[in-house]
Design a protein around this motif. Sequence first.
Motif, mmCIF file in Angstrom:
data_model
loop_
_atom_site.group_PDB
_atom_site.id
_atom_site.type_symbol
_atom_site.label_atom_id
_atom_site.label_comp_id
_atom_site.label_asym_id
_atom_site.label_seq_id
_atom_site.Cartn_x
_atom_site.Cartn_y
_atom_site.Cartn_z
ATOM 1 N N ASN A 1 82.975 -67.248 28.238
ATOM 2 C CA ASN A 1 83.308 -66.359 29.373
ATOM 3 C C ASN A 1 82.359 -66.628 30.547
ATOM 4 O OD1 ASN A 1 85.099 -65.302 27.558
ATOM 5 N ND2 ASN A 1 84.461 -63.170 27.788
ATOM 6 N N ASN A 2 81.972 -67.891 30.682
ATOM 7 C CA ASN A 2 81.072 -68.349 31.749
ATOM 8 C C ASN A 2 79.743 -67.579 31.755
ATOM 9 O OD1 ASN A 2 80.450 -70.160 33.754
ATOM 10 N ND2 ASN A 2 81.390 -68.976 35.397
ATOM 11 N N THR A 3 79.216 -67.311 30.575
ATOM 12 C CA THR A 3 77.925 -66.629 30.467
ATOM 13 C C THR A 3 76.800 -67.629 30.716
ATOM 14 O OG1 THR A 3 78.794 -65.045 28.869
ATOM 15 C CG2 THR A 3 76.400 -65.313 28.938
ATOM 16 N N LYS A 4 76.129 -67.463 31.853
ATOM 17 C CA LYS A 4 75.055 -68.390 32.237
ATOM 18 C C LYS A 4 73.692 -67.744 31.986
ATOM 19 C CE LYS A 4 77.864 -70.560 35.816
ATOM 20 N NZ LYS A 4 78.126 -70.690 37.256
ATOM 21 N N PRO A 5 72.714 -68.543 31.581
ATOM 22 C CA PRO A 5 71.365 -68.003 31.410
ATOM 23 C C PRO A 5 70.780 -67.578 32.764
ATOM 24 C CG PRO A 5 71.590 -70.173 30.385
ATOM 25 C CD PRO A 5 72.787 -69.968 31.234
ATOM 26 N N ASP A 6 69.851 -66.636 32.727
ATOM 27 C CA ASP A 6 69.114 -66.285 33.939
ATOM 28 C C ASP A 6 68.164 -67.408 34.320
ATOM 29 O OD1 ASP A 6 69.802 -63.362 34.567
ATOM 30 O OD2 ASP A 6 69.411 -63.335 32.423
ATOM 31 N N LEU A 7 67.658 -68.109 33.310
ATOM 32 C CA LEU A 7 66.745 -69.226 33.558
ATOM 33 C C LEU A 7 66.778 -70.188 32.372
ATOM 34 C CD1 LEU A 7 64.454 -70.408 35.407
ATOM 35 C CD2 LEU A 7 62.843 -69.194 33.935
ATOM 36 N N VAL B 1 66.793 -69.614 28.269
ATOM 37 C CA VAL B 1 67.069 -70.735 27.375
ATOM 38 C C VAL B 1 65.933 -71.757 27.490
ATOM 39 C CG1 VAL B 1 68.607 -72.692 26.941
ATOM 40 C CG2 VAL B 1 69.570 -70.450 27.469
ATOM 41 N N ILE B 2 65.518 -72.276 26.343
ATOM 42 C CA ILE B 2 64.524 -73.350 26.323
ATOM 43 C C ILE B 2 65.206 -74.629 25.851
ATOM 44 C CG2 ILE B 2 62.349 -74.185 25.341
ATOM 45 C CD1 ILE B 2 61.392 -71.308 25.238
ATOM 46 N N GLU B 3 65.189 -75.628 26.716
ATOM 47 C CA GLU B 3 65.750 -76.947 26.421
ATOM 48 C C GLU B 3 64.610 -77.953 26.490
ATOM 49 O OE1 GLU B 3 68.995 -78.058 25.965
ATOM 50 O OE2 GLU B 3 70.136 -76.223 26.349
ATOM 51 N N GLY B 4 64.822 -79.133 25.926
ATOM 52 C CA GLY B 4 63.761 -80.118 26.038
ATOM 53 C C GLY B 4 64.067 -81.409 25.325
ATOM 54 N N MET B 5 63.298 -82.407 25.687
ATOM 55 C CA MET B 5 63.372 -83.673 24.989
ATOM 56 C C MET B 5 63.007 -83.467 23.522
ATOM 57 S SD MET B 5 64.164 -86.158 27.136
ATOM 58 C CE MET B 5 63.488 -87.673 26.437
ATOM 59 N N ASP B 6 63.549 -84.294 22.641
ATOM 60 C CA ASP B 6 63.209 -84.211 21.223
ATOM 61 C C ASP B 6 61.713 -84.454 21.057
ATOM 62 O OD1 ASP B 6 65.890 -83.951 21.013
ATOM 63 O OD2 ASP B 6 66.248 -85.740 19.820
ATOM 64 N N GLY B 7 61.062 -83.610 20.260
ATOM 65 C CA GLY B 7 59.630 -83.748 20.047
ATOM 66 C C GLY B 7 58.774 -83.108 21.125
ATOM 67 N N SER B 8 59.416 -82.383 22.052
ATOM 68 C CA SER B 8 58.665 -81.818 23.188
ATOM 69 C C SER B 8 57.933 -80.525 22.851
ATOM 70 C CB SER B 8 59.601 -81.581 24.380
ATOM 71 O OG SER B 8 60.626 -80.658 24.054
ATOM 72 N N GLY B 9 58.189 -79.962 21.668
ATOM 73 C CA GLY B 9 57.435 -78.776 21.240
ATOM 74 C C GLY B 9 58.202 -77.468 21.334
ATOM 75 N N LYS B 10 59.516 -77.523 21.526
ATOM 76 C CA LYS B 10 60.310 -76.299 21.676
ATOM 77 C C LYS B 10 60.113 -75.322 20.515
ATOM 78 C CE LYS B 10 64.434 -78.156 22.235
ATOM 79 N NZ LYS B 10 64.704 -77.698 20.890
ATOM 80 N N SER B 11 60.321 -75.811 19.308
ATOM 81 C CA SER B 11 60.264 -74.924 18.136
ATOM 82 C C SER B 11 58.885 -74.302 17.966
ATOM 83 C CB SER B 11 60.635 -75.698 16.870
ATOM 84 O OG SER B 11 61.939 -76.232 16.999
ATOM 85 N N THR B 12 57.847 -75.103 18.191
ATOM 86 C CA THR B 12 56.468 -74.599 18.067
ATOM 87 C C THR B 12 56.189 -73.531 19.112
ATOM 88 O OG1 THR B 12 55.778 -76.771 17.279
ATOM 89 C CG2 THR B 12 54.034 -75.280 18.019
ATOM 90 N N ILE B 13 56.598 -73.789 20.350
ATOM 91 C CA ILE B 13 56.366 -72.832 21.442
ATOM 92 C C ILE B 13 57.104 -71.527 21.177
ATOM 93 C CG2 ILE B 13 56.857 -72.361 23.882
ATOM 94 C CD1 ILE B 13 54.415 -74.155 23.467
ATOM 95 N N ILE B 14 58.334 -71.629 20.671
ATOM 96 C CA ILE B 14 59.119 -70.420 20.403
ATOM 97 C C ILE B 14 58.441 -69.583 19.306
ATOM 98 C CG2 ILE B 14 61.309 -69.609 19.424
ATOM 99 C CD1 ILE B 14 62.648 -71.873 21.111
ATOM 100 N N GLN B 15 57.898 -70.240 18.290
ATOM 101 C CA GLN B 15 57.167 -69.508 17.248
ATOM 102 C C GLN B 15 55.913 -68.862 17.830
ATOM 103 O OE1 GLN B 15 58.169 -68.815 14.013
ATOM 104 N NE2 GLN B 15 56.459 -67.391 14.282
ATOM 105 N N MET B 16 55.219 -69.564 18.718
ATOM 106 C CA MET B 16 54.024 -69.010 19.372
ATOM 107 C C MET B 16 54.391 -67.803 20.239
ATOM 108 S SD MET B 16 52.075 -72.575 20.361
ATOM 109 C CE MET B 16 50.579 -71.860 21.100
ATOM 110 N N LEU B 17 55.550 -67.879 20.881
ATOM 111 C CA LEU B 17 56.030 -66.751 21.694
ATOM 112 C C LEU B 17 56.281 -65.527 20.823
ATOM 113 C CD1 LEU B 17 58.636 -68.039 24.326
ATOM 114 C CD2 LEU B 17 56.604 -66.646 24.766
ATOM 115 N N LYS B 18 56.908 -65.747 19.673
ATOM 116 C CA LYS B 18 57.152 -64.635 18.740
ATOM 117 C C LYS B 18 55.833 -63.993 18.331
ATOM 118 C CE LYS B 18 61.381 -66.510 16.654
ATOM 119 N NZ LYS B 18 61.960 -67.121 15.448
ATOM 120 N N ASP B 19 54.856 -64.827 17.983
ATOM 121 C CA ASP B 19 53.545 -64.315 17.564
ATOM 122 C C ASP B 19 52.883 -63.527 18.688
ATOM 123 O OD1 ASP B 19 53.957 -65.579 15.148
ATOM 124 O OD2 ASP B 19 52.728 -67.333 15.629
ATOM 125 N N GLU B 20 52.983 -64.040 19.909
ATOM 126 C CA GLU B 20 52.387 -63.365 21.067
ATOM 127 C C GLU B 20 53.039 -62.003 21.306
ATOM 128 O OE1 GLU B 20 50.008 -62.839 24.555
ATOM 129 O OE2 GLU B 20 49.833 -64.229 22.860
#
Length: 214
Positions: free
Chosen positions: A131-137, A10-29
């Motif tokens: 069902n208490n599904t927790k992220p690995d990270l 899971v990627i969390e972050g402050m508003d404006g921290s770049g989450k959406s951009t990084i996730i798109q870059m990850l997809k491209d990579e």
Amino acid sequence: MSAKSGKFIVIEGMDGSGKSTIIQMLKDELITQNKIDDFVFTREPGSAFSKEAEKIRNLILDNENEFSHMVDALLFAASRRLNLEKGIWPALQSGKNVISDRYWTSSLVYQGILGGVGFNEVKSINEIATNNTKPDLIIFFDLEPEMSVERITKIRGEADRLETDDVEYYHRLRAAYKEVIKNNPGQFKVINANCSIIELFKKVLKILKEIEVL
């Protein structure tokens, strides 16, 4: 789940921290590396796998709606459950890694602490709903509140129902995230997002390699 199951990041972050951009870059990579088929990407609220979850997303973000923070918490939990049933659980069980833009940490922060519903109350709602599904990270993009406001003002036009440009709010938001992280530090990797998007991307790639997702 079987030994073959994928990892839930899971990627969390402050508003404006770049989450959406990084996730798109990850997809491209991942496309470049021919690994995209090993991954599923999702975001909250809503779900690419559930039209019902998307309807809940539209309800939550609609400026004309005036829900209490408890109603918001319940709507997020319902949307989250649909996303798990239709997308996340099947992906993990088939051995795919899941990368989600937000998960229940956001509910603990926004509705539980900032909204006053209560950390433990929102935690209980989500443990039942998932069902208490927790992220690995959980990777948290930390950002100075003043930088949040500067970036949001620059990037966005009209804010949705959950956004503001009040710098004091972002000080409270950052403190709330730190409180949640302190409650379970082993589940989080905190990244300083006061840097260029390229530097931030390198930090994320390093973490994903360390946990053997890449």
